[in-house]
Write a protein that holds these residues in place. Structure first.
Motif, short mmCIF file in Angstrom:
data_model
loop_
_atom_site.label_atom_id
_atom_site.label_comp_id
_atom_site.label_asym_id
_atom_site.label_seq_id
_atom_site.Cartn_x
_atom_site.Cartn_y
_atom_site.Cartn_z
N TYR A 273 0.79 -1.07 -0.13
CA TYR A 273 -0.03 -0.08 -0.18
C TYR A 273 0.92 1.23 0.27
CZ TYR A 273 -4.00 -3.09 1.09
OH TYR A 273 -4.72 -4.25 1.11
N GLU A 274 0.40 2.29 -0.73
CA GLU A 274 1.48 3.36 -0.91
C GLU A 274 1.25 4.30 0.27
OE1 GLU A 274 0.77 5.37 -4.80
OE2 GLU A 274 2.25 4.20 -5.55
N SER A 275 -0.21 4.45 0.80
CA SER A 275 -0.33 5.40 1.85
C SER A 275 -1.54 4.99 2.78
CB SER A 275 -0.25 6.82 1.03
OG SER A 275 -1.56 7.04 0.38
N ILE A 276 -1.56 5.93 3.73
CA ILE A 276 -2.59 5.68 4.62
C ILE A 276 -3.30 7.21 5.02
CG2 ILE A 276 -3.68 5.05 7.04
CD1 ILE A 276 -0.95 3.23 7.15
N SER A 277 -4.47 7.39 4.79
CA SER A 277 -5.18 8.53 5.20
C SER A 277 -6.56 8.32 5.98
CB SER A 277 -5.77 9.26 3.99
OG SER A 277 -6.74 8.46 3.08
N PHE A 278 -6.94 9.29 6.73
CA PHE A 278 -7.99 9.44 7.53
C PHE A 278 -8.51 10.53 7.87
CE2 PHE A 278 -4.33 9.68 10.60
CZ PHE A 278 -4.71 10.61 11.36
N THR A 279 -10.00 10.78 8.22
CA THR A 279 -10.28 11.88 8.67
C THR A 279 -10.08 12.20 10.11
OG1 THR A 279 -12.29 11.71 7.12
CG2 THR A 279 -12.60 13.24 8.99
N PHE A 280 -9.58 13.19 10.56
CA PHE A 280 -9.66 13.96 12.00
C PHE A 280 -11.01 14.20 12.24
CE2 PHE A 280 -8.86 16.79 15.27
CZ PHE A 280 -8.21 16.06 16.10
N GLY A 281 -11.67 13.71 13.37
CA GLY A 281 -12.91 13.84 13.95
C GLY A 281 -13.68 13.16 13.04
N ILE A 282 -15.05 13.52 12.66
CA ILE A 282 -16.17 12.72 12.02
C ILE A 282 -16.53 13.84 11.18
CG2 ILE A 282 -18.25 11.30 12.42
CD1 ILE A 282 -17.19 10.90 15.39
N LYS A 283 -16.96 13.36 10.21
CA LYS A 283 -17.31 14.33 9.01
C LYS A 283 -18.85 14.68 9.32
CE LYS A 283 -14.58 12.80 4.82
NZ LYS A 283 -14.59 12.28 3.58
N SER A 284 -19.31 15.97 8.94
CA SER A 284 -20.58 16.39 9.60
C SER A 284 -21.70 15.32 9.12
CB SER A 284 -20.96 17.63 9.02
OG SER A 284 -20.17 18.47 9.47
N ASP A 285 -21.79 14.80 8.01
CA ASP A 285 -22.95 13.85 7.36
C ASP A 285 -23.06 12.62 8.27
OD1 ASP A 285 -20.72 12.86 6.37
OD2 ASP A 285 -21.33 12.30 4.52
N ARG A 286 -21.91 12.26 8.93
CA ARG A 286 -21.86 11.29 9.82
C ARG A 286 -22.00 11.60 11.53
NH1 ARG A 286 -19.22 6.37 9.44
NH2 ARG A 286 -16.98 7.25 9.45
N ASN A 287 -21.39 12.74 11.57
CA ASN A 287 -21.37 13.49 13.18
C ASN A 287 -22.76 13.71 13.60
OD1 ASN A 287 -20.14 13.97 15.67
ND2 ASN A 287 -19.09 15.74 14.59
N LEU A 288 -23.44 12.70 14.07
CA LEU A 288 -24.73 12.93 14.58
C LEU A 288 -24.79 12.59 16.20
CD1 LEU A 288 -26.23 10.75 11.73
CD2 LEU A 288 -25.95 13.31 11.78
N SER A 289 -25.92 13.45 16.69
CA SER A 289 -26.15 13.17 18.16
C SER A 289 -26.64 12.00 18.35
CB SER A 289 -27.17 14.19 18.41
OG SER A 289 -26.36 15.52 18.32
N ASN A 290 -26.18 11.40 19.42
CA ASN A 290 -26.63 10.09 20.25
C ASN A 290 -26.38 8.83 19.09
OD1 ASN A 290 -28.52 11.44 22.05
ND2 ASN A 290 -29.78 11.96 20.26
N MET A 291 -25.07 9.09 18.54
CA MET A 291 -24.74 7.90 17.96
C MET A 291 -23.80 6.99 18.80
SD MET A 291 -21.90 8.28 14.56
CE MET A 291 -21.05 9.34 15.50
N PHE A 292 -23.64 7.60 19.84
CA PHE A 292 -22.80 6.58 20.95
C PHE A 292 -23.76 6.64 22.17
CE2 PHE A 292 -19.27 8.43 18.60
CZ PHE A 292 -18.80 7.38 18.01
N LEU A 293 -23.78 5.46 22.89
CA LEU A 293 -24.49 5.19 23.79
C LEU A 293 -24.23 4.98 25.25
CD1 LEU A 293 -27.01 2.45 22.08
CD2 LEU A 293 -27.44 4.87 22.16
N ASN A 294 -22.50 5.03 25.32
CA ASN A 294 -21.95 4.91 26.38
C ASN A 294 -20.77 5.55 26.58
OD1 ASN A 294 -23.78 2.57 27.45
ND2 ASN A 294 -22.75 1.53 25.80
#
Length: 281
Positions: free
Chosen positions: A132-153
């Motif tokens: 594999y040539e490289s690794i990338s990631f999103t720092f944080g969570i993009k807005s379209d997935r960063n939704l309230s109550n996504m985590f329960l604990n």
């Protein structure tokens, strides 16, 4: 076939000619019908696994919490009490342009300096072996997935971002303190998350006109690697904390103060400083 029948009718008196034509036709059909088919060979994909390890450093050395021994580029003495953050959408980039997305745990992982177990992310999904040539990631969570109550604990639920400010979750909580020019100690909450644009330019909740996604993509420098069949590859990701405060903008706590939530100018400056925060160990 029609052409052959015409020839046969035209040459009816020449029996030897007709026999030759018939022999040719029969032989052709036999050869076609007897053609061997190539055996099917299935494509076998070889797999390995990945484990991500997360480290926190200041000036190339492991972070030491709660000690006023660091000085940033602006000359502010500071200490760090904790670092808590999310990364998501980890992508492995192949040399041929194809990619492999890490989808485990909805592709989101939480890291906390106070929780040693969070500093290891063992990927159980199968990863195709190869280079594999490289690794990338999103720092944080993009807005379209960063939704309230996504985590329960907890601890993830403790990262909530106020609903009035866009909801979802913090990207980062980097907490500590700094000393001002009078050597007075002040606490800071270097918190990154969604930003807000206010109609009047004054922070009033009911005047928010839009929410800003301050998450950003990180491409780890020098992050090529080879994964062999049945291998579990360990990859270290380092947060170089001093980089939040020096490049490309010199961060002066005496100017920005101890809290930057609701200050999109500060959030954007911190976001831009995050471009070179992460390296591969």
């Amino acid at each position: 076939m029609l052409f052959l029948l015409v020839l046969i009718n035209h040459k009816m008196k020449n029996s030897r000619y007709i026999s030759a034509i018939l022999l040719f036709v029969v032989t052709s059909f036999v050869l076609i019908s007897c053609k061997k088919e190539e055996p099917f060979t299935p494509v076998v994909t070889k797999y390995g696994k990945l484990t991500f390890k997360f480290f926190h450093q200041v000036n190339g050395m492991p972070l030491i919490v709660d000690t006023m021994e660091y000085v940033n580029a602006a000359g502010n003495p500071y200490n760090i009490s904790e670092a808590q953050w999310f990364l998501s959408d980890v992508v492995l980039h192949n040399g041929d342009g194809s990619v492999k997305l890490i989808t485990q745990n909805n592709g989101i992982h939480y890291v906390d300096t106070d929780i040693p177990s969070s500093q290891t992310w063992s990927i159980t999904q199968e990863i195709p072996a190869g280079t594999y040539e490289s690794i990338s990631f999103t720092f944080g969570i993009k807005s379209d997935r960063n939704l309230s109550n996504m985590f329960l604990n907890p601890p993830e639920t403790n990262m909530f971002w106020p609903e009035l400010l866009g909801g979802g979750y913090h990207y980062l909580k980097l907490n500590g303190s700094w000393k001002d020019t009078s050597n007075v100690n002040h606490f800071f909450n270097f918190h990154l998350g969604k930003g807000q644009i206010y109609a009047s330019g004054v922070i009033v909740y009911d005047s928010i006109t839009s929410i800003v996604d301050n998450s950003f993509t990180v491409t780890l420098p020098a992050s090529s690697f080879t994964l062999d069949e049945n291998q579990t590859k360990e990859i270290g990701i380092v947060m170089n904390i001093e980089s939040w405060f020096d490049t490309p903008h010199v961060w002066d706590f005496n100017y920005w103060g101890g809290a930057i939530m609701q200050n999109q100018s500060a959030l954007n400056t911190a976001k831009e400083n995050g471009a070179d925060v992460f390296t591969m160990k």
